[in-house]
Design an enzyme around this catalytic site. Structure first.
Site, short mmCIF file in Angstrom:
data_model
loop_
_atom_site.label_atom_id
_atom_site.label_comp_id
_atom_site.label_asym_id
_atom_site.label_seq_id
_atom_site.Cartn_x
_atom_site.Cartn_y
_atom_site.Cartn_z
N LYS A 233 -142.97 66.09 -18.76
CA LYS A 233 -142.06 66.54 -17.69
C LYS A 233 -142.57 67.84 -17.10
O LYS A 233 -142.65 68.86 -17.80
CB LYS A 233 -140.67 66.72 -18.29
CG LYS A 233 -139.58 66.76 -17.26
CD LYS A 233 -138.21 66.73 -17.93
CE LYS A 233 -137.15 67.27 -16.99
NZ LYS A 233 -135.94 67.65 -17.71
N ARG B 155 -120.63 73.12 -22.60
CA ARG B 155 -119.95 73.50 -21.36
C ARG B 155 -118.69 72.70 -21.15
O ARG B 155 -117.71 73.18 -20.58
CB ARG B 155 -120.89 73.26 -20.16
CG ARG B 155 -122.05 74.21 -20.10
CD ARG B 155 -123.06 73.75 -19.10
NE ARG B 155 -123.63 72.46 -19.49
CZ ARG B 155 -124.68 71.90 -18.93
NH1 ARG B 155 -125.26 72.48 -17.91
NH2 ARG B 155 -125.14 70.76 -19.37
N HIS C 4 -127.03 80.27 -20.12
CA HIS C 4 -127.90 80.37 -21.31
C HIS C 4 -127.80 81.76 -21.93
O HIS C 4 -127.68 81.92 -23.14
CB HIS C 4 -129.37 80.16 -20.92
CG HIS C 4 -129.73 78.80 -20.44
ND1 HIS C 4 -130.44 78.58 -19.27
CD2 HIS C 4 -129.50 77.57 -20.96
CE1 HIS C 4 -130.64 77.28 -19.10
NE2 HIS C 4 -130.07 76.64 -20.11
N SER D 15 -129.46 74.57 -14.99
CA SER D 15 -130.71 74.94 -14.33
C SER D 15 -130.97 74.02 -13.13
O SER D 15 -131.44 74.47 -12.09
CB SER D 15 -131.89 74.84 -15.30
OG SER D 15 -131.71 75.74 -16.37
#
Ligand code: PNS
Length: 158
Positions: free
Chosen positions: A42, A91, A18, A128
């Site tokens: 969440k 990515r 990030h 993450s």
């Protein structure tokens, strides 16, 4: 003309991947707003306040960087803040399909453009979720998150 972009995400927690995107965006755009999603459905490992604090701790030195939170639609946040561009890291090709759908939807519903930046190769495997899994089992975190985030992970997960 001042060009502002938003770098949105969950950032639970922020990784070196990030930060790579955020710092490179800061070098190319006049104003960069990192926006942390507040998702009532969440529960994260870190609260949104903690995530903001960690981002500020590791990237607060960048002068044209702001850190904020948002809930609801990203395009509403963008339009309320006068930001016309979303900046996302890619990515791998596997990221692209969903990112393209989101970009097209965000343009359709909010007139907001999306620009993609390729993640630096040394960070392209990072997420993450994976970092949390490694931390949960006591694995090494160097090269994945900044030391302050590694400390916070160890403290939270024991
Ligand atoms: O770090 P993440 O979890 O991959 O980030 C995803 C995020 C926060 C960028 C995305 O879920 C989002 O923008 N959510 C806000 C809700 C929204 O605007 N949804 C419509 C997108 S088409």
């Amino acid at each position: 003309m001042t060009v502002s972009v938003v770098v949105p995400g969950s950032f639970d927690p922020v990784t070196l991947g990030h930060l790579d995107i955020v710092r490179r965006a800061c070098a190319r755009f006049d104003r960069v707003v990192v926006a942390v999603l507040e998702n009532p459905n969440k529960q994260g490992l870190f609260s949104v306040d903690e995530r903001l604090e960690l981002i500020r701790a590791v990237a607060g030195d960048v002068p044209n960087l702001e850190v904020d939170r948002f809930e609801g639609l990203l395009v509403d946040f963008c339009n309320a803040r006068g930001i016309g561009i979303i900046c996302k890291g890619l990515r791998a090709v596997s990221d692209f399909e969903y990112e393209l759908q989101m970009a097209q939807m965000n343009h359709r519903i909010g007139g907001v453009e999306t620009v993609f930046m390729s993640t630096s190769p040394e960070h392209s495997y990072l997420s993450s979720s994976l970092v949390k899994e490694v931390a949960r089992f006591g694995g090494p975190l160097d090269g994945t998150v900044p030391p302050a985030v590694a400390d916070a992970l160890r403290e939270r997960l024991g």
